[in-house]
Scaffold this active site. Sequence first.
Site, short mmCIF file in Angstrom:
data_model
loop_
_atom_site.label_atom_id
_atom_site.label_comp_id
_atom_site.label_asym_id
_atom_site.label_seq_id
_atom_site.Cartn_x
_atom_site.Cartn_y
_atom_site.Cartn_z
N MET A 164 60.43 -27.18 -22.90
CA MET A 164 60.31 -25.73 -23.03
C MET A 164 60.48 -25.12 -21.65
O MET A 164 59.87 -25.55 -20.67
CB MET A 164 59.00 -25.32 -23.66
CG MET A 164 57.74 -25.71 -22.96
SD MET A 164 56.31 -25.05 -23.87
CE MET A 164 54.98 -25.44 -22.72
N ARG A 297 48.50 -26.19 -25.71
CA ARG A 297 47.27 -25.92 -24.96
C ARG A 297 46.13 -26.80 -25.44
O ARG A 297 45.33 -27.28 -24.64
CB ARG A 297 46.92 -24.43 -25.09
CG ARG A 297 47.80 -23.58 -24.19
CD ARG A 297 47.60 -22.10 -24.34
NE ARG A 297 48.39 -21.40 -23.33
CZ ARG A 297 48.60 -20.10 -23.32
NH1 ARG A 297 48.10 -19.33 -24.27
NH2 ARG A 297 49.32 -19.55 -22.36
N TYR A 440 48.64 -26.01 -15.56
CA TYR A 440 49.81 -25.70 -16.40
C TYR A 440 49.41 -25.31 -17.82
O TYR A 440 48.26 -25.45 -18.22
CB TYR A 440 50.87 -26.78 -16.36
CG TYR A 440 50.58 -28.20 -16.79
CD1 TYR A 440 49.46 -28.57 -17.53
CD2 TYR A 440 51.48 -29.21 -16.45
CE1 TYR A 440 49.26 -29.87 -17.92
CE2 TYR A 440 51.30 -30.52 -16.84
CZ TYR A 440 50.18 -30.85 -17.57
OH TYR A 440 50.00 -32.15 -17.96
N GLU A 441 50.38 -24.79 -18.55
CA GLU A 441 50.19 -24.19 -19.89
C GLU A 441 49.21 -23.02 -19.85
O GLU A 441 48.47 -22.78 -20.81
CB GLU A 441 49.70 -25.26 -20.89
CG GLU A 441 50.65 -26.42 -21.08
CD GLU A 441 52.01 -26.01 -21.60
OE1 GLU A 441 52.13 -24.91 -22.16
OE2 GLU A 441 52.96 -26.79 -21.42
N GLY A 442 49.23 -22.29 -18.75
CA GLY A 442 48.33 -21.16 -18.58
C GLY A 442 47.09 -21.61 -17.83
O GLY A 442 46.31 -22.42 -18.33
#
Length: 593
Positions: A164, A297, A440-442
Amino acid sequence: MAEYQVPLKDMSFILYDVLKADQLWQSLPALAETVDRDTADAILQECAKIAEQEVAPLLRVGDEEGVSFDSGKVTTATGYKEAFQTYVEGGWTALGGDPAYGGMGMPKMITGLHEEMLCSGDISFSLYPTLTAGAALSLAKHGSEELKEKYLTRMYAGDWTGSMCLTEAHSGTDLGMIRTKAIPQEDGSYRITGNKIFITAGEHDLAENIVHLVLAKLPDAPAGPRGISLFLVPKINVNDDGSLAEPNGVSCGSIEHKMGIHGSATCVMNFDDAQGFLVGEINKGLACMFTMMNYERIGVGIQGMAAAERSYQNAVEYAKERLQGRALTGAKSPEQPADSIMVHGDVRRMLLNMKALTEGSRALASYISMKLDISAYGEGETQKTSESLVALLTPIAKAFFTDLGLESTVTGQQVFGGHGFIREWGQEQLVRDTRITQIYEGTNGVQAMDLLARKVVASKGTLFQPFAEEVKAFVAENSQAELQEFVAPLAEALGDLESLTAHLIEQSQNDVNILGTAANDYLHVFGYTAMAYTWALQAKAALAKVDSGDDFYQSKIKTARYFFARLLPRRLSLIETARQSSEVLFDIEDELF
């Protein structure tokens, strides 16, 4: 480093004794003919073999060799390609996939435990198949029939992997600022041009093609996040018959040299007039991507918990063998020159912290996975309630588990003492590898704001209510004396969380900055309370089997007792700080920092 052993007994206990997964599967028509206990057990046992025998041995070599980059090509560490092929041949790339396109259709309760095994074995290796599974999830839900037939089947088969592509150099969390462009073509395709950074598995040598999901904007797109669309951009173009055609305008410009996860390729990706295909609707790309992001997440949270499990296994083996000093009450092993460090109270504190937090994280992760399955396969009010609970608990899964994961890897390092700082023992690698999970991933700060500001305050607490009501129902139904040492503190913790929630909703009306200053503390208060609920569930299930004579259930009850006595009280200081006005942070001018 201890040889990794999958905690299958704990996984089975959580699935069947605590969450009654086998009964749930049979109650959901979409799953009833797909999975039962025998099927699930067979899958988990076989996956355990892969994780222990194929993936775990890669941990050190992946760290030491890393990935190499030469003229746009990425080569993975020794053994990765062979292990990935074994993984593919076992059909694991199809585990959670849509059966209509070759997937096995297993629920998240199973795939989540599968992910834990891979991540405990080697987080770096796990990223290649889990990113593919996430990309396939978005494609399965939002892609056209043509795209699914052409690409999804090959991703499930393991022939092609996925990535992604969100982040750009100037646009991290604020995706509305992306500059990658998509130009419509007469044949219905698009030409994608732009640059993406921090792209996990953007380029590698494990599969013959890579399917990139790329966020981009059309020339006339609205400003900000409402103008983002999602495109499928293959590394190599695909002919109508499914065979590979010419290379697309996709290249890897470089790879990052990182603190940890060296075996994972983190790439700068260049899209130069590359052919792409719209996934979902124009300007609705974020909604499509977040189908994947929500699963990812939770998956990142599982990474943190998985590293904590590996850390605990290493530390407890070392502690039982390391001789140093004597017990305060007198020698426990007088025939030895010293007692094992297990006799020391502080070592026991560290080990029990890791054990209680890791087992609690596994139970809570499985609980969230269960709600995710009900939201995906259920119907009616139960489905809607589960959907709300997933939305509420996803940021907790990501941030709380990864914060605890780093804590547990550092704690394991501390148990080793000086040896924990030495590369030879492998513990310092776990610390380095786990650190990224908080980013990562927010980032975890963003997750905390998502929970407090977007989920709790924005809904005026209505999104919080299903969780509170479920816990209250459990408390009311379990008033028997033998459960009171677990149920009473759970009820108190929930009451405190409800009070804090109401306070922050009210205070934010006049002090909006409190959303930012209290968010991290609030997320952790919520996390400990939610974990207390799943520890109470575990204690109840273990008490029902304690007379079997199996030490596992005694261990579970005593660990639950430790959690409620020594770890749940952590929330009290967090509540106090979360209640403070934002003024103490914002009254300091920037130049005074």
